[in-house]
Design an enzyme around this catalytic site. Structure first.
Site, PDB file in Angstrom:
ATOM      1  N   GLU A   6     -19.128  15.563  21.825  1.00 43.37           N
ATOM      2  CA  GLU A   6     -18.488  15.285  23.107  1.00 43.37           C
ATOM      3  C   GLU A   6     -16.970  15.410  23.019  1.00 43.37           C
ATOM      4  O   GLU A   6     -16.355  14.951  22.054  1.00 43.37           O
ATOM      5  CB  GLU A   6     -18.864  13.862  23.552  1.00 43.37           C
ATOM      6  CG  GLU A   6     -18.444  13.511  24.941  1.00 43.37           C
ATOM      7  CD  GLU A   6     -18.895  12.117  25.355  1.00 43.37           C
ATOM      8  OE1 GLU A   6     -18.530  11.722  26.464  1.00 43.37           O
ATOM      9  OE2 GLU A   6     -19.600  11.431  24.593  1.00 43.37           O
ATOM     10  N   THR A  50     -14.127  10.911  16.811  1.00 42.41           N
ATOM     11  CA  THR A  50     -14.438  11.815  15.706  1.00 42.41           C
ATOM     12  C   THR A  50     -14.338  13.279  16.134  1.00 42.41           C
ATOM     13  O   THR A  50     -13.840  14.124  15.381  1.00 42.41           O
ATOM     14  CB  THR A  50     -15.830  11.501  15.126  1.00 42.41           C
ATOM     15  OG1 THR A  50     -15.865  10.110  14.766  1.00 42.41           O
ATOM     16  CG2 THR A  50     -16.125  12.332  13.893  1.00 42.41           C
ATOM     17  N   CYS A  51     -14.778  13.585  17.343  1.00 44.39           N
ATOM     18  CA  CYS A  51     -14.688  14.965  17.835  1.00 44.39           C
ATOM     19  C   CYS A  51     -13.228  15.394  17.998  1.00 44.39           C
ATOM     20  O   CYS A  51     -12.883  16.547  17.734  1.00 44.39           O
ATOM     21  CB  CYS A  51     -15.435  15.118  19.158  1.00 44.39           C
ATOM     22  SG  CYS A  51     -17.223  14.882  18.983  1.00 44.39           S
ATOM     23  N   THR A  52     -12.390  14.466  18.403  1.00 44.64           N
ATOM     24  CA  THR A  52     -10.962  14.770  18.550  1.00 44.64           C
ATOM     25  C   THR A  52     -10.334  15.028  17.187  1.00 44.64           C
ATOM     26  O   THR A  52      -9.553  15.977  17.028  1.00 44.64           O
ATOM     27  CB  THR A  52     -10.239  13.625  19.289  1.00 44.64           C
ATOM     28  OG1 THR A  52     -10.823  13.499  20.596  1.00 44.64           O
ATOM     29  CG2 THR A  52      -8.755  13.905  19.421  1.00 44.64           C
ATOM     30  N   ALA A  79     -11.493  18.544  16.169  1.00 47.99           N
ATOM     31  CA  ALA A  79     -10.822  19.588  16.957  1.00 47.99           C
ATOM     32  C   ALA A  79      -9.352  19.715  16.567  1.00 47.99           C
ATOM     33  O   ALA A  79      -8.829  20.833  16.444  1.00 47.99           O
ATOM     34  CB  ALA A  79     -10.963  19.288  18.446  1.00 47.99           C
TER      35      ALA A  79
END
Length: 153
Positions: free
Chosen positions: A39, A44-46, A49
């Site tokens: 998402e 964690t995704c940030t 990325a």
């Protein structure tokens, strides 16, 4: 059927964060790091990325094109791109068609709570469109280096 290295990468056709239709075949002749993440704009995704963003020039220098895919829609991808100055293509897969084709929609377990979600996975696809390597144990803080190490560039 779980995808394996050596297999042909399944075809992809989806909208990117700018609303453009993108196909995996558009990248034939290039190395592609196709990363699936749960998402946009979550901790964690940030981290993942931003690690790819911070190492984007090095990845490009090594001839690697970075493409992210999550179930988020085009609008959410655009906000994520702008908020963190992300330089790579992000494909929207709200129906999870690509996510399921690549076998990364699976049961997850967080503190004993079981639910379905995207398993953070990166497929390294060679110039012929074949899966060269699959990174299942993605380390978000060091993901660009994982990509480089597994490609042995």
């Amino acid at each position: 059927m779980e995808l394996q290295p050596g297999a042909k990468a399944p075809a992809i056709k989806a909208k990117d964060q700018n609303g453009n239709t993108v196909s995996l075949s558009d990248y034939k002749g290039q190395k592609v790091a196709l990363f699936f993440y749960p998402e946009d704009d979550t901790p964690t995704c940030t981290v993942e990325a931003c690690n790819l963003r911070d190492n984007y020039a090095l990845l490009k220098q090594k001839g690697i094109t970075v493409i992210g895919i999550s179930p988020d829609d085009v609008t959410k991808h655009k906000k994520f791109e702008e908020k963190f100055s992300l330089p790579f293509t992000m494909l929207a897969d709200p129906n999870k068609k690509i996510i399921e084709t690549y076998g990364v929609w699976a049961e997850k377990n967080l503190y004993g709570h079981k639910f379905m979600g995207v398993k953070r996975t990166t497929f390294l696809i060679d110039e012929k469109g074949d899966i060269f390597h699959i990174i299942k144990g993605v380390r978000s803080k060091n993901h660009a280096q994982q990509i480089l190490d597994n490609w042995k560039l």
